[in-house]
Every structure is written in C-alpha cells, then in structure tokens.
Motif scaffolding. Structure first.
Motif, PDB file in Angstrom:
ATOM      1  N   GLU A   9       1.517 -81.303  61.837  1.00 33.30           N
ATOM      2  CA  GLU A   9       2.490 -81.230  60.757  1.00 33.30           C
ATOM      3  C   GLU A   9       1.798 -80.823  59.455  1.00 33.30           C
ATOM      4  OE1 GLU A   9       5.765 -81.754  60.652  1.00 33.30           O
ATOM      5  OE2 GLU A   9       6.086 -82.369  62.743  1.00 33.30           O
ATOM      6  N   ARG A  10       2.443 -79.931  58.696  1.00 33.94           N
ATOM      7  CA  ARG A  10       1.914 -79.521  57.400  1.00 33.94           C
ATOM      8  C   ARG A  10       3.079 -79.219  56.458  1.00 33.94           C
ATOM      9  NH1 ARG A  10      -2.160 -81.289  58.816  1.00 33.94           N
ATOM     10  NH2 ARG A  10      -4.304 -80.614  58.408  1.00 33.94           N
ATOM     11  N   ARG A  11       3.879 -80.228  56.160  1.00 34.77           N
ATOM     12  CA  ARG A  11       5.035 -80.027  55.295  1.00 34.77           C
ATOM     13  C   ARG A  11       4.615 -79.676  53.872  1.00 34.77           C
ATOM     14  NH1 ARG A  11       9.807 -81.503  57.506  1.00 34.77           N
ATOM     15  NH2 ARG A  11      10.779 -81.564  55.444  1.00 34.77           N
ATOM     16  N   ALA A  12       3.494 -80.176  53.429  1.00 33.80           N
ATOM     17  CA  ALA A  12       3.057 -79.944  52.057  1.00 33.80           C
ATOM     18  C   ALA A  12       2.310 -78.631  51.876  1.00 33.80           C
ATOM     19  CB  ALA A  12       2.175 -81.102  51.587  1.00 33.80           C
ATOM     20  N   GLY A  13       2.133 -77.883  52.938  1.00 28.78           N
ATOM     21  CA  GLY A  13       1.417 -76.619  52.832  1.00 28.78           C
ATOM     22  C   GLY A  13       0.062 -76.698  53.519  1.00 28.78           C
ATOM     23  N   ILE A  14      -0.592 -75.558  53.573  1.00 27.68           N
ATOM     24  CA  ILE A  14      -1.898 -75.475  54.223  1.00 27.68           C
ATOM     25  C   ILE A  14      -2.931 -75.048  53.183  1.00 27.68           C
ATOM     26  CG2 ILE A  14      -3.243 -74.458  56.103  1.00 27.68           C
ATOM     27  CD1 ILE A  14      -0.618 -73.756  57.484  1.00 27.68           C
ATOM     28  N   PRO A  15      -3.723 -75.977  52.662  1.00 29.16           N
ATOM     29  CA  PRO A  15      -4.804 -75.588  51.755  1.00 29.16           C
ATOM     30  C   PRO A  15      -5.816 -74.711  52.473  1.00 29.16           C
ATOM     31  CG  PRO A  15      -4.358 -77.947  51.625  1.00 29.16           C
ATOM     32  CD  PRO A  15      -3.606 -77.429  52.821  1.00 29.16           C
ATOM     33  N   ARG A  16      -6.494 -73.889  51.718  1.00 32.37           N
ATOM     34  CA  ARG A  16      -7.405 -72.893  52.296  1.00 32.37           C
ATOM     35  C   ARG A  16      -8.430 -73.512  53.228  1.00 32.37           C
ATOM     36  NH1 ARG A  16     -10.080 -70.029  54.708  1.00 32.37           N
ATOM     37  NH2 ARG A  16     -11.136 -68.093  54.145  1.00 32.37           N
ATOM     38  N   ASP A  17      -9.024 -74.648  52.863  1.00 38.64           N
ATOM     39  CA  ASP A  17     -10.099 -75.240  53.662  1.00 38.64           C
ATOM     40  C   ASP A  17      -9.684 -76.557  54.311  1.00 38.64           C
ATOM     41  OD1 ASP A  17     -12.009 -73.209  53.080  1.00 38.64           O
ATOM     42  OD2 ASP A  17     -12.265 -74.063  51.087  1.00 38.64           O
ATOM     43  N   ASP A  34      -0.545 -68.313  50.920  1.00 39.03           N
ATOM     44  CA  ASP A  34       0.367 -68.412  49.769  1.00 39.03           C
ATOM     45  C   ASP A  34       1.776 -67.976  50.162  1.00 39.03           C
ATOM     46  OD1 ASP A  34      -1.593 -69.372  48.122  1.00 39.03           O
ATOM     47  OD2 ASP A  34      -1.969 -67.465  47.097  1.00 39.03           O
ATOM     48  N   PHE A  35       1.888 -66.897  50.923  1.00 47.14           N
ATOM     49  CA  PHE A  35       3.185 -66.393  51.364  1.00 47.14           C
ATOM     50  C   PHE A  35       3.906 -67.422  52.226  1.00 47.14           C
ATOM     51  CE2 PHE A  35       5.516 -64.037  54.781  1.00 47.14           C
ATOM     52  CZ  PHE A  35       6.525 -63.492  53.997  1.00 47.14           C
ATOM     53  N   TYR A  36       3.200 -68.002  53.198  1.00 46.66           N
ATOM     54  CA  TYR A  36       3.813 -68.993  54.078  1.00 46.66           C
ATOM     55  C   TYR A  36       4.092 -70.306  53.348  1.00 46.66           C
ATOM     56  CZ  TYR A  36       3.647 -66.230  58.316  1.00 46.66           C
ATOM     57  OH  TYR A  36       3.885 -65.266  59.278  1.00 46.66           O
ATOM     58  N   ASN A  37       3.232 -70.681  52.419  1.00 44.57           N
ATOM     59  CA  ASN A  37       3.495 -71.902  51.654  1.00 44.57           C
ATOM     60  C   ASN A  37       4.733 -71.745  50.777  1.00 44.57           C
ATOM     61  OD1 ASN A  37       1.345 -73.307  52.772  1.00 44.57           O
ATOM     62  ND2 ASN A  37      -0.083 -72.731  51.134  1.00 44.57           N
ATOM     63  N   HIS A  38       4.941 -70.528  50.255  1.00 40.27           N
ATOM     64  CA  HIS A  38       6.169 -70.266  49.486  1.00 40.27           C
ATOM     65  C   HIS A  38       7.388 -70.370  50.390  1.00 40.27           C
ATOM     66  CE1 HIS A  38       8.943 -68.389  46.656  1.00 40.27           C
ATOM     67  NE2 HIS A  38       9.275 -67.537  47.611  1.00 40.27           N
ATOM     68  N   ARG A  39       7.334 -69.795  51.554  1.00 41.21           N
ATOM     69  CA  ARG A  39       8.452 -69.899  52.496  1.00 41.21           C
ATOM     70  C   ARG A  39       8.677 -71.350  52.911  1.00 41.21           C
ATOM     71  NH1 ARG A  39       7.726 -66.394  57.547  1.00 41.21           N
ATOM     72  NH2 ARG A  39       9.852 -67.159  57.896  1.00 41.21           N
ATOM     73  N   ARG A  40       7.606 -72.098  53.075  1.00 36.01           N
ATOM     74  CA  ARG A  40       7.716 -73.504  53.468  1.00 36.01           C
ATOM     75  C   ARG A  40       8.475 -74.294  52.413  1.00 36.01           C
ATOM     76  NH1 ARG A  40       2.919 -73.938  54.258  1.00 36.01           N
ATOM     77  NH2 ARG A  40       2.861 -73.734  56.518  1.00 36.01           N
ATOM     78  N   ARG A  41       8.190 -74.031  51.165  1.00 34.01           N
ATOM     79  CA  ARG A  41       8.904 -74.742  50.095  1.00 34.01           C
ATOM     80  C   ARG A  41      10.392 -74.406  50.125  1.00 34.01           C
ATOM     81  NH1 ARG A  41       3.959 -73.499  47.462  1.00 34.01           N
ATOM     82  NH2 ARG A  41       4.786 -71.573  46.575  1.00 34.01           N
ATOM     83  N   GLY A  42      10.718 -73.168  50.460  1.00 32.99           N
ATOM     84  CA  GLY A  42      12.119 -72.773  50.566  1.00 32.99           C
ATOM     85  C   GLY A  42      12.834 -73.508  51.684  1.00 32.99           C
ATOM     86  N   VAL A  43      12.161 -73.687  52.815  1.00 33.13           N
ATOM     87  CA  VAL A  43      12.762 -74.411  53.932  1.00 33.13           C
ATOM     88  C   VAL A  43      13.006 -75.872  53.556  1.00 33.13           C
ATOM     89  CG1 VAL A  43      12.283 -75.338  56.243  1.00 33.13           C
ATOM     90  CG2 VAL A  43      11.893 -72.914  55.749  1.00 33.13           C
TER      91      VAL A  43
END
Length: 236
Positions: free
Chosen positions: A129-137, A55-64
C-alpha cells in the motif's frame, strides 16, 4: 431476458469513474491526449527519469483519493451482495486503477491493470500500500530494496489475472461492459469471447464504444443513471 442471471461478469472501464471526476484515457481531452504515455507510463520512462514518473503518478494518486464513488459504483456493490444472497456471483473485473469500487462496497474486485494506490517492487515484485505516494528512495517493505515503482500497469504491459478472468467469463451467464472504450485489448475482446460461448452481452456506456456493434444489447447515458436502472431490471 428469459431468466434472471446468476453468474454475471462485469467489465468496467474509465467511463464509470468519469462522473467521480477522474478523467478517461482515450477520449478527446483524455489523459493520453494531454500526456505522452511513452514518457510517463513505461519501464523505459521510469528508468530514464524516475522522479518525473513518480511525480506524475503521485499527482494522479491524489486525484483518486479526493474522488468519491458515484451511483454506478454503489449499484454494482449492491448487485454483488444481492447475487451472493441468492446463491449467485458477480465477478467484477476492472480496467481502472482507482479504488472507487472498493470504497463503494464491492468485496471482490479484480484489477487487471494494477492499482494506483499501491506500489510494486522492481526487485522482488511484492506489492504494498502507498496511499501517501511513493518517495524517490522509499524502500520495499518486503526485501528492503529502494526500487518501488507505481502499482498501476505500464502502458502496453500484459494485464494481470488473465487466467482467473478467462475462467470467470467462461462460467458466466451474462457479460456486461460498463464505461469501456472497446479499444484496449485483451479487455476489448471479452465480448467476442462471451458471444462465442453463447453468453448474452450488454454494453452500458455514455456513447457507443469502438466495438459496440458486437454486443447483443446496449444502453447509453451517464453511468450513474443507466447502471442502477439496468441492474434494477435484473432484480438487483
């Protein structure tokens, strides 16, 4: 400078992306002043609580993704092309995990601390590549294991591409650090390496870094102003 440099080593840090709205790390109010890296950016933290870390990294990813390159990023991309046109090379080594250099047009960027918009498999170490985030599974597309971690380097981990970076520094005739804190090693030690090799050094920063006294020259101010001005003086 007596002659125009042909092989320039540029080291960039969080300060070059600050004007694009991406926070720094160790400054007052920076990321590690607000969050404990040991609970969010280590293998142990990921093993203990992967959901919170993702969640922390996905939030940062959205900021980038929401950020845009600024004039400093654009100036470095122009300098890279300009040097190449006259038979030279700009080696761009960044401590940043964002992709603003690439979006500004830099063709070859070495990310020594990994990339936030990518994921790394904990089983086979493949990067995707994972621009949309990394889902848990979300499974690794290479080996099929559901064990993806953020692509940015963990806190305290050994940086990537060190042999390549050392070789590029040894072959340079100018070392420039842009927006770095001078507190994170091995990057903070590159100015000493350059000095030992007789390579001129310059710091471009908002304010003096922790190792500012080691540089031969310095310019201080917003990166979007001083980086284009400095490169223009080099004929780039």
């Amino acid at each position: 400078m007596a002659s125009q440099p042909r092989q320039i080593f540029i080291l960039t840090g969080a300060g070059i992306s600050a004007e694009s709205g991406l926070g720094t790390f160790r400054d007052r109010g920076g990321l590690w002043a607000r969050f404990d890296p040991l609970t969010l950016a280590t293998p142990e933290a990921f093993a203990a609580d992967p959901d919170t870390v993702l969640d922390f990294y996905n939030h940062r990813r959205r900021g980038v993704i929401a950020a845009a390159p600024n004039a400093a990023h654009a100036a470095l991309a122009r300098a890279e092309a300009g040097l190449a046109a006259r038979g030279g090379r700009l080696f761009l080594c960044t401590q940043n995990v964002d992709d603003l250099h690439e979006r500004a047009g830099s063709a070859a960027v070495v990310h020594m601390h990994g990339e936030l918009l990518k994921a790394r498999c904990t089983a086979c170490a493949a990067v995707s590549e994972r621009r949309a985030g990394i889902p848990r599974d979300d499974p690794c597309p290479h080996c099929g294991a559901a064990a993806l971690r953020p692509g940015g380097g963990w806190f305290g981990a050994v940086p990537q591409h060190l042999d390549r970076i050392d070789a590029a520094l040894a072959g340079s005739d100018l070392f420039v650090a842009v927006g770095t804190s001078g507190a994170v090693y091995p990057a903070a030690g590159y100015v000493r390496q350059a000095r030992a090799l007789g390579i001129p050094t310059c710091e471009l920063n908002l304010e003096p870094s922790d190792n500012a006294r080691i540089f031969d020259a310095a310019r201080y101010g917003p990166a979007s102003a001083i980086v284009p001005d400095y490169l223009s003086e080099l004929g780039l």
